[in-house]
Design a protein around this motif. Structure first.
Motif, PDB file in Angstrom:
ATOM      1  N   MET A  99       0.993   7.630  -6.081  1.00  0.00           N
ATOM      2  CA  MET A  99      -0.015   8.684  -6.225  1.00  0.00           C
ATOM      3  C   MET A  99       0.455  10.009  -5.641  1.00  0.00           C
ATOM      4  O   MET A  99      -0.199  11.018  -5.812  1.00  0.00           O
ATOM      5  CB  MET A  99      -1.316   8.221  -5.552  1.00  0.00           C
ATOM      6  N   SER A 155       0.848  -1.217   0.000  1.00  0.00           N
ATOM      7  CA  SER A 155       0.000   0.000   0.000  1.00  0.00           C
ATOM      8  C   SER A 155       0.868   1.246   0.000  1.00  0.00           C
ATOM      9  O   SER A 155       0.509   2.259  -0.609  1.00  0.00           O
ATOM     10  CB  SER A 155      -0.914   0.018   1.236  1.00  0.00           C
ATOM     11  N   THR A 156       2.011   1.173   0.672  1.00  0.00           N
ATOM     12  CA  THR A 156       2.927   2.327   0.669  1.00  0.00           C
ATOM     13  C   THR A 156       3.353   2.643  -0.758  1.00  0.00           C
ATOM     14  O   THR A 156       3.370   3.811  -1.170  1.00  0.00           O
ATOM     15  CB  THR A 156       4.160   2.028   1.558  1.00  0.00           C
ATOM     16  N   HIS A 209       0.613   4.471  -2.424  1.00  0.00           N
ATOM     17  CA  HIS A 209       0.547   5.854  -1.947  1.00  0.00           C
ATOM     18  C   HIS A 209       1.661   6.707  -2.551  1.00  0.00           C
ATOM     19  O   HIS A 209       1.449   7.854  -2.918  1.00  0.00           O
ATOM     20  CB  HIS A 209       0.618   5.908  -0.417  1.00  0.00           C
ATOM     21  N   ASP A 232      -5.831  -1.550  -4.813  1.00  0.00           N
ATOM     22  CA  ASP A 232      -5.239  -2.096  -3.591  1.00  0.00           C
ATOM     23  C   ASP A 232      -6.295  -2.850  -2.790  1.00  0.00           C
ATOM     24  O   ASP A 232      -7.166  -2.241  -2.165  1.00  0.00           O
ATOM     25  CB  ASP A 232      -4.637  -0.943  -2.756  1.00  0.00           C
ATOM     26  N   PHE A 261      -7.652   3.005  -3.142  1.00  0.00           N
ATOM     27  CA  PHE A 261      -6.912   2.728  -1.910  1.00  0.00           C
ATOM     28  C   PHE A 261      -7.569   1.626  -1.087  1.00  0.00           C
ATOM     29  O   PHE A 261      -8.783   1.439  -1.122  1.00  0.00           O
ATOM     30  CB  PHE A 261      -6.774   4.003  -1.072  1.00  0.00           C
ATOM     31  N   ALA A 303       0.008  15.310  -6.946  1.00  0.00           N
ATOM     32  CA  ALA A 303      -0.975  14.227  -7.123  1.00  0.00           C
ATOM     33  C   ALA A 303      -1.946  14.545  -8.261  1.00  0.00           C
ATOM     34  O   ALA A 303      -2.257  13.680  -9.087  1.00  0.00           O
ATOM     35  CB  ALA A 303      -1.720  13.989  -5.822  1.00  0.00           C
ATOM     36  N   VAL A 362      -5.580   5.451  -8.327  1.00  0.00           N
ATOM     37  CA  VAL A 362      -5.369   4.460  -7.268  1.00  0.00           C
ATOM     38  C   VAL A 362      -6.669   4.258  -6.498  1.00  0.00           C
ATOM     39  O   VAL A 362      -7.297   5.222  -6.056  1.00  0.00           O
ATOM     40  CB  VAL A 362      -4.258   4.895  -6.279  1.00  0.00           C
ATOM     41  N   GLN A 384       1.175  10.738  -2.247  1.00  0.00           N
ATOM     42  CA  GLN A 384       0.616  11.067  -0.934  1.00  0.00           C
ATOM     43  C   GLN A 384       1.711  11.661  -0.047  1.00  0.00           C
ATOM     44  O   GLN A 384       2.775  11.060   0.098  1.00  0.00           O
ATOM     45  CB  GLN A 384       0.053   9.814  -0.257  1.00  0.00           C
ATOM     46  N   GLU A 416       2.295  11.911   3.116  1.00  0.00           N
ATOM     47  CA  GLU A 416       2.807  11.352   4.388  1.00  0.00           C
ATOM     48  C   GLU A 416       4.034  10.468   4.193  1.00  0.00           C
ATOM     49  O   GLU A 416       4.670  10.079   5.171  1.00  0.00           O
ATOM     50  CB  GLU A 416       1.712  10.619   5.182  1.00  0.00           C
TER      51      GLU A 416
END
Ligand SMILES: Nc1ncnc2c1ncn2[C@@H]1O[C@H](COP(=O)(O)OP(=O)(O)OP(=O)(O)O)[C@@H](O)[C@H]1O
Ligand SMILES: [Mg+2]
Length: 251
Positions: free
Chosen positions: A54, A47-48, A51, A172, A90, A78, A88, A56, A58
């Protein structure tokens, strides 16, 4: 000058969340027109990776490159990645209280297709998508993901996929928590969108979805690196043996 390629190319990608390195040198490519599966143990970084692709905020990319369509994705925001055709779905799609699904889809469609005959094409895609997913029009009036059941959340993601028709779709765990009919419906949706112009990256733990989708390529991500790549036969091996052999090497 790097060559312009429609393959998504990831080189030596390292990324971290605060206090933790998660991706530790991912080297992998996702060719146009293929269904590519990404598998791996819980917490391995799948998942990271979605992210980070895309954009993200964080996650911080500390090293490496991601190239697609002649662009260095890491330099793009993004929304610019969306405009290039990246989508994506999520694993835990965010709830957006107060933003109804119709507004959300219309805004996302504009970002993906700024030059299209927007309203007409959007309406056409949306009508068809609702019918494919057997969703009532009233579903569009609900706030995005707010109070949605697990299956409804996944259907809302599929609605976006069908409306946006992205060039590269990362799904995902779109199969988690689905009843068998919903699983078949979602598999059918993905298959209907399969095209030489479109790439799918399917992140999943289960063979069941893959029996319907028949991936061309399978990659196994373990502890933030690609531990093995192969054909669909690799899914069967993992189903039988699990991830212990990779984890022994990684630890
Ligand atoms: N925002 C974050 N802050 C701190 N740690 C994070 C963050 N996001 C992910 N991690 C950690 O990074 C590791 C990889 O998480 P990730 O969600 O990418 O795994 P995954 O391969 O998708 O797992 P699963 O199969 O369970 O979905 C985990 O240890 C997770 O706790
Ligand atoms: Mg995950």
């Amino acid at each position: 000058m790097p060559t312009i390629t429609n393959t998504l190319e990831i080189h030596s990608l390292h990324a971290k969340a605060p206090g933790q390195e998660i991706l530790r040198g991912v080297d992998v490519s996702f060719p146009r027109g293929k269904i590519v599966t990404l598998m791996g143990p819980n917490g391995s970084g799948k998942s990271t990776l979605a992210h980070v692709l895309m954009g993200q905020p964080e996650f911080t990319v500390t090293k490496g490159q991601i190239r697609w369509q002649g662009k260095n994705l890491l330099r793009l925001k993004a929304w610019e990645r969306s405009r290039l055709g990246l989508f994506v779905s999520f694993q835990q799609p965010p709830e957006l209280p107060g933003v109804n699904l119709l507004e959300f889809l219309a805004t996302a469609y504009k970002a993906h297709h700024p030059k299209a005959n927007q309203q007409k094409d959007f309406d056409k895609n949306l009508r068809k998508a609702l019918s494919t997913l057997k969703l009532p029009e009233s579903f569009l009036e609900r706030s995005v993901n707010t109070g949605f059941s697990g299956g409804e959340k996944k259907k809302a993601e599929m609605l976006q996929l069908l409306v946006l028709q992205p060039k590269l779709a990362i799904l995902d765990e779109v199969d988690s928590g689905l009843d068998i009919d919903a699983l078949k419906l979602i598999s059918k949706t993905v298959r209907s969108l399969r095209s030489p112009q479109r790439t799918f990256i399917i992140i999943t733990h289960y063979q069941r979805l893959l029996q319907y989708l028949k991936p061309d390529i399978v990659h196994v991500l373990v502890n933030g690196v690609i531990a093995e790549s192969g054909s669909a036969a690799l899914v069967k091996k993992i189903e039988k043996k699990g991830y212990s052999e990779y984890l022994k090497v990684a630890s």
